[in-house]
Structure formats: C-alpha cells, structure tokens
Design an enzyme around this catalytic site. Sequence first.
Site, PDB file in Angstrom:
ATOM      1  N   CYS A   1       0.854  -1.256  -0.237  1.00 30.81           N
ATOM      2  CA  CYS A   1       0.170  -0.125  -0.159  1.00 30.81           C
ATOM      3  C   CYS A   1       0.719   1.293  -0.071  1.00 30.81           C
ATOM      4  CB  CYS A   1      -0.926  -0.148   1.190  1.00 30.81           C
ATOM      5  SG  CYS A   1      -1.627   1.573   1.636  1.00 30.81           S
TER       6      CYS A   1
ATOM      7  N   ARG B   1     -22.289   1.011  -7.729  1.00 27.44           N
ATOM      8  CA  ARG B   1     -21.443   2.113  -6.605  1.00 27.44           C
ATOM      9  C   ARG B   1     -20.987   3.055  -7.302  1.00 27.44           C
ATOM     10  NH1 ARG B   1     -21.710  -3.120  -5.956  1.00 27.44           N
ATOM     11  NH2 ARG B   1     -21.570  -4.349  -4.141  1.00 27.44           N
TER      12      ARG B   1
ATOM     13  N   ASP C   1      19.862  34.362 -28.815  1.00 24.97           N
ATOM     14  CA  ASP C   1      19.584  35.386 -28.174  1.00 24.97           C
ATOM     15  C   ASP C   1      20.337  36.734 -28.385  1.00 24.97           C
ATOM     16  OD1 ASP C   1      17.989  37.292 -25.991  1.00 24.97           O
ATOM     17  OD2 ASP C   1      20.002  37.325 -25.081  1.00 24.97           O
TER      18      ASP C   1
END
Length: 600
Positions: free
Chosen positions: A105, A334, A533
């Site tokens: 888990c 459900r 640039d």
Amino acid sequence: MHRLPLNLCKFAARMADPVRQNLKSVSAKATATSLVVNRGLQYRQSSSSTGAADNGNKIPLSKANSNNSGKQEEEASPLTDKFGRFHSYLRISLTERCNLRCKYCMPEEGVPLTAKDSLLTTDEVLRLAGLFVREGVRKIRLTGGEPTVRKDLTDIVAALKRIPSLESVGITTNGLMLTRQLVGLQRAGLDGLNISLDTLKAAKYERITRRKGWERVIAGIDLAIQLGYKPKVNCVLMKGFNDDELCDFVEMTRDRCVDIRFIEYMPFTGNRWDTSEMVPFREALATIRERYPDFTALDNGPNDTAKAFHVPGFRGQLGFISSMTEHFCGGCNRLRITADGNLKVCLFGNTEVSLRDALRSGCSEDDLRCLISAAVKRKKKQHAAQPSLISSTIRSYPLLGVRAFSSLSHVDERTGKATMVDVDDKVSTRREAKAQATVYVGPTISSLIESNELKKGDVLSISQMAGIVAAKKTSDLVPLCHNIPLSSIKVETSLNAATHEVHILTKVKCDGKTGVEMEALTAASIAALTVYDMCKSVSHEILIKNIMLVEKTGGKSDYYKLAKKHKKQEHHSDSDPPIVVKRYNTHPIAGHEEFVPVHH
C-alpha cells in the site's frame, strides 16, 4: 483528471441540458403525484391544483403500479447510466490518513497528504450525502485511508442516519480502533462494518503492516459479533503470502458469525500487470473444496460483488470478489467520492469530476445534480476485459479506500502525483555525461561572430558561460531532477565558418548516485539559446538543432552516440550511422540563402 473550469455553475448547466429537462419533467410529475413510504407500504396521495389532498384519503398502490413507478423514477434519475444501471450505493472517503503501513500500500514513512483545506469538510460531506440520498442512494459506506482516525466519525455516522430514506451506513476499517469506538458507533446508528485482515498469524500481520495490533483486530471482530453485527472480513489473497491460510479462514467461520471475503489482488506494478502474485477465484475455490467437498454456493443479489459460499453447519460464510478474473461490472451500483471531493464513477476509470470545486463555487443543487448525472452517463459498460488492457488509472487508494495501485517511475503510487525517484539504495559512482547542440546562424551572422563584431559581444564566450551556469541550475529548471554536487563542468563552443554553424559540446562530471545527462543537456540547450539571443537582432533565420546526449558513463547502463559529430569528435568506426546533411529550399522562411542542414 477532468477538473471544472472557474465558472462551475454555468459549466454544469451546459454539460447536461437534456438531463435538466428530464429532471424538470420528473419534478412536474412529482408535484401532481407524491409517493409516501410508511413501513414498507406505498400509497399515492392525489393533489389538487392548489396542493391540497382530496379529503386527505390515501389510496394503496397495486404492486404492479408501484414497480412501474419505481422503475420509471430510476430511469429518469441522475444516478442511472446509459446502460440502465441505477447507482444506489455511495462510498465516501473521509481521510487520506492511515495508522498502518501495509507493504503493498505505501512506504514505511507514509505518503504526502493533501492539504487540509483541499479536503471535504464535514459539512460538505453531509451536504453531498444528502443530495445523493435524495436522488436514490440508499447505502453509504465510509472509507479512507482509515476512517476511525477521524475524531468526528461517530458524529458523522449519527448525522448520516438522520437523513430520510437512507437505509444503511457502514464503514470499512482496519479494525485497530474498534474496541474503543464500536460501542459509540453502534449507538450512533452504524449498520455494518467491513474489517480488513489479510492473515490469521500475528507475526505475518506485523510483517506486512509494519505495525503490531493483530490481537486488537481479532478482538474488534469478536466485539462486533457480540454487539450483533455480522462483520465482513476482507482478505486480499496474495500468492506466496497468505494463500496457505485459505482453509484457516474457512475454519474461522465455524464458530464465528462472520462473512470472510477473499479479494483478488490487483497486481499493477511498474506500469504493467504482473499476475504472479494473484490467486484467481477458481484456484482458491478448488483449494478449499479439496478439504471441504461440501463447500456450497449461496444465492447472490443482483448487485453483490462477492460470490457467496458456506460450509453446511458453520455459523459464518465466505465470498470471493473476483474483480480481475470474473468482473461484475454489469451489476455495478457503486459510486465513489474521494477525500478531496472528486466523484469517481468507476474504480478503474480516469474520469473524475470535482464536486468540492462545484460546492465552493456556489453551484445550486440543481446544477450539482446535472453535473453528477453527466459524470454517471459517461460511465463505461465495463472495465477492460483483460488485466493487460487496464490502464494505470487507479487513483490514490488512501483517497478511495482501495487496496491496490499502479505506479510510474516519476509518479507517486499512492497519490498519483509527480515525484522524484528515490536514489537512497543506489551506489555512489563516478558519473560523466556529454551532450551537444548545433546552431545554424547563416553567412551574415557567421561572419560577424568570426570577426567578433556583434553588438551584444563575444557570442562564443558568453554562450559558454551561460551553459556552465545552466548546468548548475538544472534541478531548478527541471522539477524532478536531483540537485547534484557537480565536480566538473566544461562547455566548448566553436564556429564552423564553412557551414555557418556554432557547435556546442558539454561535459559534466560528478561522484554520486544518479547520472548527469540532464545537466549536460541543459548546458547545451541554454548555450544554444544564448547564441540565438545574441544574434536575433541581425536575423531570426537561426535554427537550433541536434541537441542530443553523446555519451553517458558510470550508471546502470552506459550510452554512446555512435554518429558523426562536429570536427572535434571525429573518432568513430566506419559502421557508425552518419548524420545526413540535406540542402533544400526553405522559402518563404529564408529567401536569400540556403537554410538549415537537417539531422536524420
């Protein structure tokens, strides 16, 4: 995950205009004829146009009329999907927190928790519960995480039990807190409970949960029986862990009035299905019948998830939830609401709607109803028929109370959120990576760079410094990269006047547990952008190309790019795949010069 836009109310209205018209029709019919339920008997009370009953008389409905009316209401309900399944069962996750750390888990240290203000408040839980009950939900189960860690669990159960027409309120729990809380929960009106227990051996319980407490869970089960409950005990079957205890669980039903339910392990790990740990329903059934030949099947309801069995003469019973090998999608009734307020219509689905956001945006109940209906109508007929086809769409099970999960290398397997890879267990080694980039600047800019006449300065030197700085800042620019102490950064920049290209080669080294190819690639990329640039004021006909990893050593697997590099890297075998340079007309991108050699 499908989140709602800011204007939630209008969005909800747009999603389901046909649903809204259907609901209005049902509401109009209900004004003329109302159904009153009294101790299981149904009556029809006719109303005049002013709303007064004719002489106050109540006329019993025939059984046929009652069934037809109920069926029509279900078909028109927002909780009925396009396959005719009416959803009368709602599971609400109250928290992400859990007091166990089961190995299948979550990690021993736990999982990152959602901020409290992002979770549903108690008032929001009750408001949504009331809405769903008014639309036909008759059973609510409270899950987690672990719901018993909520201090107000008893109050929530009591408040739910006050909702008219709600028939059953249950909880799913790991059982650790039952001996303290169950009496109070029963007084509040708790109707049933599911208790998770994967083994009947204390040492094995401690090994898989990383906590002590097996005796407390057993005591909680026995207390539930003494208080008149027939608790359902959920056991996830895992090959090599507890499949040898099948008959021990059967024996547990001899003297205890319990319902043991064996759940097929959902073995999704590493972005693929691995069935090596799954015990199929038929295999478990055969194992039990070897010892108990008269192990008999019981009748099941239309919406039951478990296939029920029992041994004649035993007080309890057993069931098999075969969600992997023999799904029960056709009878699914459900719906789930996660702790953070998302409506999930299918455990295996990836479509969720945030009811929390809708509530907090001031949506009316009518708009909420339409929003819910639209989500339910999108529910698929069934999840994928074969496990290998089921995608990694199971959300964080602390939100859902689900006990299986999928994972990707950079996705947290409990929360579904992006996460960095844990490198604690890796060995620290000498790591090195090389990367390259090429910037095609054209003849005009090439001439200016060669003579160092660009107004912004020395292109090669400044782009070199930019690459070095960028390598140091990689973890700031790329979110899931580790912040690595680098021992060496080298950036080489050179101009090939013949091809009008700036060539960039970066080399990065470190002594660490993870590689530095991202640092090398970042350095090459930023150096190339700096060239652009500095030169864009002259021309925008500039192409950044061939950004690639050239070499990586020192990790689990080394890598070498066996291709022709620029002039400083001409040391390769005759069999190396070449970089094909292809000249072509790129008009109207560049009308006055040939443009862009392309890497294939």
